[in-house]
Design a protein around this motif. Structure first.
Motif, PDB file in Angstrom:
ATOM      1  N   LEU A  43       0.877  -1.163   0.000  1.00  0.00           N
ATOM      2  CA  LEU A  43       0.000   0.000   0.000  1.00  0.00           C
ATOM      3  C   LEU A  43       0.911   1.209   0.000  1.00  0.00           C
ATOM      4  N   ARG A  44       0.816   1.989  -1.067  1.00  0.00           N
ATOM      5  CA  ARG A  44       1.821   3.057  -1.221  1.00  0.00           C
ATOM      6  C   ARG A  44       1.505   4.311  -0.441  1.00  0.00           C
ATOM      7  N   ILE A  45       2.529   4.803   0.216  1.00  0.00           N
ATOM      8  CA  ILE A  45       2.423   6.037   0.983  1.00  0.00           C
ATOM      9  C   ILE A  45       2.990   7.158   0.104  1.00  0.00           C
ATOM     10  N   PRO A  46       2.298   8.297   0.021  1.00  0.00           N
ATOM     11  CA  PRO A  46       2.828   9.393  -0.811  1.00  0.00           C
ATOM     12  C   PRO A  46       4.213   9.827  -0.344  1.00  0.00           C
ATOM     13  N   ASP A  47       4.927  10.420  -1.257  1.00  0.00           N
ATOM     14  CA  ASP A  47       6.305  10.791  -0.965  1.00  0.00           C
ATOM     15  C   ASP A  47       6.361  12.035  -0.073  1.00  0.00           C
ATOM     16  N   LEU A  48       6.685  11.816   1.170  1.00  0.00           N
ATOM     17  CA  LEU A  48       6.740  12.899   2.171  1.00  0.00           C
ATOM     18  C   LEU A  48       7.965  12.687   3.030  1.00  0.00           C
ATOM     19  N   PRO A  49       8.453  13.730   3.713  1.00  0.00           N
ATOM     20  CA  PRO A  49       9.531  13.493   4.676  1.00  0.00           C
ATOM     21  C   PRO A  49       9.071  12.487   5.740  1.00  0.00           C
ATOM     22  N   ASP A  50      10.013  11.746   6.292  1.00  0.00           N
ATOM     23  CA  ASP A  50       9.698  10.605   7.165  1.00  0.00           C
ATOM     24  C   ASP A  50       8.570  10.863   8.165  1.00  0.00           C
ATOM     25  N   ALA A  51       8.735  11.932   8.973  1.00  0.00           N
ATOM     26  CA  ALA A  51       7.803  12.134  10.086  1.00  0.00           C
ATOM     27  C   ALA A  51       6.368  12.281   9.586  1.00  0.00           C
ATOM     28  N   PHE A  52       6.210  12.925   8.427  1.00  0.00           N
ATOM     29  CA  PHE A  52       4.868  13.252   7.951  1.00  0.00           C
ATOM     30  C   PHE A  52       4.133  12.031   7.385  1.00  0.00           C
ATOM     31  N   THR A  53       4.858  10.946   7.162  1.00  0.00           N
ATOM     32  CA  THR A  53       4.200   9.743   6.639  1.00  0.00           C
ATOM     33  C   THR A  53       3.235   9.144   7.654  1.00  0.00           C
ATOM     34  N   VAL A  54       3.344   9.556   8.921  1.00  0.00           N
ATOM     35  CA  VAL A  54       2.420   8.982   9.924  1.00  0.00           C
ATOM     36  C   VAL A  54       0.972   9.269   9.548  1.00  0.00           C
ATOM     37  N   PHE A  55       0.733  10.412   8.912  1.00  0.00           N
ATOM     38  CA  PHE A  55      -0.665  10.777   8.623  1.00  0.00           C
ATOM     39  C   PHE A  55      -1.292   9.838   7.578  1.00  0.00           C
ATOM     40  N   PRO A  56      -0.699   9.741   6.368  1.00  0.00           N
ATOM     41  CA  PRO A  56      -1.329   8.804   5.426  1.00  0.00           C
ATOM     42  C   PRO A  56      -1.301   7.362   5.936  1.00  0.00           C
ATOM     43  N   SER A  57      -0.230   6.988   6.638  1.00  0.00           N
ATOM     44  CA  SER A  57      -0.146   5.587   7.100  1.00  0.00           C
ATOM     45  C   SER A  57      -1.292   5.262   8.051  1.00  0.00           C
ATOM     46  N   VAL A  58      -1.561   6.187   8.989  1.00  0.00           N
ATOM     47  CA  VAL A  58      -2.587   5.840   9.978  1.00  0.00           C
ATOM     48  C   VAL A  58      -3.961   5.774   9.337  1.00  0.00           C
ATOM     49  N   VAL A  59      -4.182   6.582   8.299  1.00  0.00           N
ATOM     50  CA  VAL A  59      -5.486   6.523   7.625  1.00  0.00           C
ATOM     51  C   VAL A  59      -5.658   5.140   6.978  1.00  0.00           C
ATOM     52  N   ILE A  60      -4.578   4.628   6.398  1.00  0.00           N
ATOM     53  CA  ILE A  60      -4.653   3.276   5.814  1.00  0.00           C
ATOM     54  C   ILE A  60      -4.948   2.248   6.902  1.00  0.00           C
ATOM     55  N   LEU A  61      -4.290   2.389   8.041  1.00  0.00           N
ATOM     56  CA  LEU A  61      -4.521   1.432   9.137  1.00  0.00           C
ATOM     57  C   LEU A  61      -5.973   1.514   9.626  1.00  0.00           C
ATOM     58  N   GLN A  62      -6.502   2.733   9.664  1.00  0.00           N
ATOM     59  CA  GLN A  62      -7.913   2.882  10.074  1.00  0.00           C
ATOM     60  C   GLN A  62      -8.834   2.163   9.085  1.00  0.00           C
ATOM     61  N   PHE A  63      -8.532   2.325   7.787  1.00  0.00           N
ATOM     62  CA  PHE A  63      -9.351   1.652   6.775  1.00  0.00           C
ATOM     63  C   PHE A  63      -9.227   0.127   6.904  1.00  0.00           C
ATOM     64  N   ILE A  64      -8.023  -0.352   7.150  1.00  0.00           N
ATOM     65  CA  ILE A  64      -7.849  -1.809   7.263  1.00  0.00           C
ATOM     66  C   ILE A  64      -8.761  -2.341   8.367  1.00  0.00           C
ATOM     67  N   ALA A  65      -8.757  -1.651   9.513  1.00  0.00           N
ATOM     68  CA  ALA A  65      -9.593  -2.092  10.640  1.00  0.00           C
ATOM     69  C   ALA A  65     -11.069  -1.989  10.273  1.00  0.00           C
ATOM     70  N   TYR A  66     -11.430  -0.862   9.674  1.00  0.00           N
ATOM     71  CA  TYR A  66     -12.843  -0.633   9.335  1.00  0.00           C
ATOM     72  C   TYR A  66     -13.359  -1.732   8.397  1.00  0.00           C
ATOM     73  N   PHE A  67     -12.595  -1.981   7.320  1.00  0.00           N
ATOM     74  CA  PHE A  67     -13.085  -2.956   6.344  1.00  0.00           C
ATOM     75  C   PHE A  67     -13.091  -4.366   6.924  1.00  0.00           C
ATOM     76  N   ALA A  68     -12.145  -4.657   7.805  1.00  0.00           N
ATOM     77  CA  ALA A  68     -12.144  -5.991   8.429  1.00  0.00           C
ATOM     78  C   ALA A  68     -13.403  -6.157   9.281  1.00  0.00           C
ATOM     79  N   ALA A  69     -13.758  -5.113  10.047  1.00  0.00           N
ATOM     80  CA  ALA A  69     -14.939  -5.196  10.918  1.00  0.00           C
ATOM     81  C   ALA A  69     -16.209  -5.339  10.077  1.00  0.00           C
ATOM     82  N   VAL A  70     -16.317  -4.495   9.068  1.00  0.00           N
ATOM     83  CA  VAL A  70     -17.525  -4.529   8.236  1.00  0.00           C
ATOM     84  C   VAL A  70     -17.585  -5.870   7.481  1.00  0.00           C
TER      85      VAL A  70
END
Ligand code: F6R
Length: 604
Positions: free
Chosen positions: A558-585
């Motif tokens: 799952l590709r994370i947009p090209d950002l400086p290291d620290a800022f990748t936490v934002f897109p990464s966590v959104v993906i993790l939220q989706f993974i949990a959401y879709f697994a539950a649903v």
């Protein structure tokens, strides 16, 4: 925990209570009930185990009552049953309660209640105590009663011979109230009556409210009158509705770009963080020896990101403490220590108590809180409000990202004030932060792909989340999200730690969600991924790589947009939220109301 609502006014109460309970359901959803004046001197009850929808089904279609109270329960004392559901009625008294009366055993003896109670709840004991003390003066009975109670409580009480009146009092457990054109409202939080009023006041502790259709009077236990201090919010009822989304959680995931902008943009002056409007000037950041971040659950995970940022950027010692542990330990805090407490609700009891403890040691206490005027916000010497708007889904999503964004702002401010960051670097950092909402929008557009690529998660029994540095903090949040809404066992590990024992659990097909966005440890994480892959793991990789040099290390990227290291936490966590959401649903669960949980943990 537990949602409560009361109303007396000039329009029918039943729909106000049921609609309000529906909005409060995230505070507890194992049973629900209402009480209202049916006719002069008679209080009717409707209550049932189950959800508010089940309660609605047993309510009277022709109910013209204009005064009543309602409750949605998260069980503490006594199992989930019709009889344990609130309201509880004893004699002339009917009440609802949020909190725990710790000395209810003592009270049973003191008032000779043994064998006379119908339920197993501490709440019915409280009703019986008020009834025993009642001789026609509700205020007197309540004043005498609450002096006997140990523990936390928010009560709304009806007295059969006082139709049209609702009485309320609280200690610790939150309650807000308002008087408006339609009448007087009280509830655990504003979402319950926001469609009638966006003005409200926090009910002060140990103040007795008498609500009538014409207004609300408030007095201390000693009888001293107090004036409500009204607050106003800038969101409306639509913010507390699903607005076409299948679930609140999905809506809140999608609201993250705006929530982050609302939180950071007003705090930028000339491209740099400025907290003057929040009443925090630079002196707060000067002469700071160390930082302790205290919070629970997801808010604590946001604190872990804060720690990685602050400690690594400025070499200031930062500790992250779980509030329920911190509050019972001897804290290592001095006058120059900064203590940052983080809470969406502002009512989490452990975080609140931890803050009270910290206040004894340092004046530099700062609360990062979402709910305006909440207990934690009021208790803290300084407050930075996040502006996520109401978060209804039990699993926190947008509240987490705005907390993390706030730590990014704090980091820049601290860097500038301490001279550890140049203005040029600070501006570049802030520019990247301002890009985050758009980056998240890009991820939101890929939701369908994430669902398809992570379908495998739905059937998983055990899963692992691994990463290093900042990505390890994210792994913890990803694992928590998955566990709490899909009930799939998930463990988060610092990638390098796996082989010290836990790798024994990796077998053929076990999903390992691997996050690899921190450049200084990238090759190390990749080696750790190889180790699990070699043992049959099904690897889902979150990384920025356009082309992975050895595609055999993962099954899905799952590709994370090209950002400086620290800022990748934002897109990464959104993906993790989706993974949990879709697994539950995918498993057929309602992610908004996971079993055993409730929003706003106001009991220990
Ligand atoms: C998990 C979650 C909880 C909360 C925790 C603290 O998704 O929502 O772990 O983060 O209960 O709550 P607040 O932030 O209200 O103090």
């Amino acid at each position: 925990m537990c949602g409560i609502i009361g109303f007396t006014g000039n329009i029918p109460v039943q729909d106000i209570l049921l609609d309000g309970l529906q909005r409060l359901e995230y505070r507890g959803y194992d049973s629900a009930g209402i009480a209202y004046f049916k006719e002069e001197q008679h209080i009717s009850l409707r209550k049932t185990a189950g959800k508010v929808a089940d309660l609605r089904a047993i309510c009277d279609d022709n109910n013209s009552s204009v005064c009543g109270i309602g409750h949605t329960r998260w069980a503490t004392h006594g199992g989930v049953s019709n009889v344990n559901a609130h309201p509880h009625r004893v004699g002339k008294v009917a009440l609802i309660h949020n909190g725990i009366i710790e000395n209810y055993h003592e009270l049973i003896e003191k008032f000779h209640l043994g064998g006379k109670l119908k339920s197993e709840t501490d709440t019915e004991v409280a009703a019986a105590v008020f009834e025993a003390l009642y001789d026609g003066d509700p205020e007197e009975a309540i004043r005498r009663g609450v002096k006997l109670f140990k523990g936390s409580f928010a009560f709304c009480i009806l007295f059969a011979d006082h139709p049209g009146e609702v009485y309320a009092i609280r200690n610790v457990s939150p309650m807000v109230a308002a008087h408006c054109e339609e009448g007087s409202f009280i509830a655990s939080d504003l979402t319950a009556f926001i469609s009638y009023s966006n003005r409200y006041f926090i009910v002060p502790e140990y103040h007795l409210l008498k609500m009538t259709p014409d207004g609300i009077t408030m007095a201390s236990l000693e009888g001293e009158t107090a004036e409500p201090e009204y607050l106003e919010v800038d969101w409306d009822v639509t913010a507390a509705q699903k607005e076409g989304y299948a679930h609140f959680m999905l809506k809140e995931i999608n609201e993250q770009p705006e929530a982050i902008s609302r939180t950071i943009v007003p705090r930028l002056a000339n491209g740099l963080p400025d907290f003057t409007e929040d009443g925090i000037d630079d002196s707060f950041f000067e002469d700071c020896s160390d930082i302790t971040i205290v919070a629970c659950g997801t808010a604590m995970h946001a604190g872990l990101v804060g720690k990685s940022l602050l400690q690594n950027m400025f070499q200031i010692p930062v500790t992250v403490a779980i509030a329920s542990e911190f509050r019972y330990e001897a804290p290592v805090i001095g006058e120059k220590s900064m203590v940052i407490v983080v809470s969406q609700s502002g009512e989490t009891i452990d975080t609140l108590e931890a803050l009270k403890l910290a206040n004894r040691y340092t004046k530099k206490t700062l609360a990062v809180v979402n709910v305006k005027g909440s207990s934690i916000a009021r208790e803290s010497n300084y407050v930075l409000y996040t502006h996520a708007g109401p978060e209804i889904a039990v699993a926190s999503t947008k509240a987490y990202t705005v907390q993390v964004a706030t730590f990014f702002l704090l980091a820049v401010k601290l860097g500038l004030v301490t001279g550890k960051m140049t203005e040029k670097d600070a501006r570049a950092f802030v520019d990247n932060l301002q890009r985050v909402p758009d980056v998240i929008r890009q991820i939101l557009l890929t939701a369908d792909d994430i669902e398809e690529l992570t379908q495998r998660m739905t059937n998983a029994q055990n899963t692992f989340f691994i990463g290093r540095g900042l990505d390890y903090s994210l792994a913890m949040e990803g694992a928590l999200k998955l566990k709490e809404i899909s009930y799939i066992h998930a463990e988060a590990y610092a990638a390098g730690e796996l082989k010290h024992g836990t790798i024994a659990l990796i077998s053929e097909g076990v999903p390992v969600i691997s996050i690899a966005n921190q450049s200084h440890v990238y090759s190390k994480v990749i080696s750790n991924i190889r180790e699990v892959k070699a043992r049959g793991a099904y690897v889902i990789l979150l990384s920025r790589d356009e082309k992975i040099s050895d595609p055999s290390i993962c099954d899905v990227q799952l590709r994370i947009p090209d950002l400086p290291d620290a800022f990748t936490v934002f897109p990464s966590v959104v993906i993790l939220q989706f993974i949990a959401y879709f697994a539950a649903v995918g498993k057929g669960f309602n992610p908004d109301q996971p079993r055993n949980l409730a929003k706003s943990v106001t009991v220990e």
